[in-house]
Design an enzyme around this catalytic site. Structure first.
Site, PDB file in Angstrom:
ATOM      1  N   ARG A 213       4.002  19.112  31.009  1.00 31.61           N
ATOM      2  CA  ARG A 213       4.153  19.543  32.399  1.00 31.61           C
ATOM      3  C   ARG A 213       3.649  18.511  33.396  1.00 31.61           C
ATOM      4  O   ARG A 213       4.062  18.515  34.557  1.00 31.61           O
ATOM      5  CB  ARG A 213       3.519  20.909  32.614  1.00 31.61           C
TER       6      ARG A 213
ATOM      7  N   GLU B 168      -9.974  23.252  21.655  1.00 29.91           N
ATOM      8  CA  GLU B 168     -10.794  24.437  21.403  1.00 29.91           C
ATOM      9  C   GLU B 168     -10.745  24.835  19.923  1.00 29.91           C
ATOM     10  O   GLU B 168     -11.747  25.206  19.332  1.00 29.91           O
ATOM     11  CB  GLU B 168     -10.318  25.588  22.288  1.00 29.91           C
TER      12      GLU B 168
END
Length: 182
Positions: free
Chosen positions: A69, A106
């Protein structure tokens, strides 16, 4: 949501009004901020690119978009600034030669790559992405630009998720601008 005072409030309001909140996407408990309505609206998207161009004009030699993006924001901004666009991609998506860096996510790790021949020595490179969350991807991009001989001139993100602490990971050496902060 906090807005960044370096950008005109009317444009921030216009941009914010085109960011859609989607509950439980892509997984239960996640609030996803969808920028699709923003980039689909010519007036709002153009206003965003205009304020970013005003902010960075004359301060950078290239804009590096982060896959994927970040490319959507980087290409029109580079054109508006009259500079080139660099692509920072996921591993294996650029033909060599490339420089790469592994970084932690993460849940696991990832690798980003850049073609070093697209970066001139000392080039001031603005890194741009849609979201700053934990900061790992942006930090990897800074590392890649430095490996290629460039200088990270700043990070600009459309949305910053402040509670995830990404700004702290990046340190204070490179300025970070977020259009909208949540």
């Amino acid at each position: 949501m906090a807005d960044n005072a370096i950008f005109p409030q009317d444009v921030l309001d216009l941009v914010a009004s085109h960011v859609r909140e989607v509950q439980d996407f892509p997984a239960p408990g996640v609030l996803f901020r969808d920028i699709t309505p923003l980039i689909a609206d010519a007036e709002a998207f153009s206003a965003l690119i205009d304020i970013l161009a005003e902010r960075y004009r004359g301060k950078v030699d290239a804009v590096a978009g982060l896959e994927s993006r970040g490319f959507i924001l980087a290409a029109p901004l580079a054109v508006a600034l009259g500079v080139g666009m660099l692509t920072v991609r996921k591993a294996g998506r650029l033909p060599g030669p490339v420089v790469g860096v592994d970084y932690d996510l993460e849940y696991g790790s990832a690798r980003m790559e850049l073609q070093p021949f697209t970066v001139e020595d000392g080039m001031r490179v603005l890194v741009i992405d849609d979201v700053l969350a934990t900061g790992g991807t942006a930090a990897a991009a800074f590392n890649l630009i430095q490996q290629a001989g460039g200088n990270p001139a700043g990070l600009c993100v459309l949305l910053e998720l402040a509670e995830l602490g990404g700004r702290a990971l990046l340190g204070s050496d490179v300025p970070v601008d977020s259009v909208l902060t949540y």
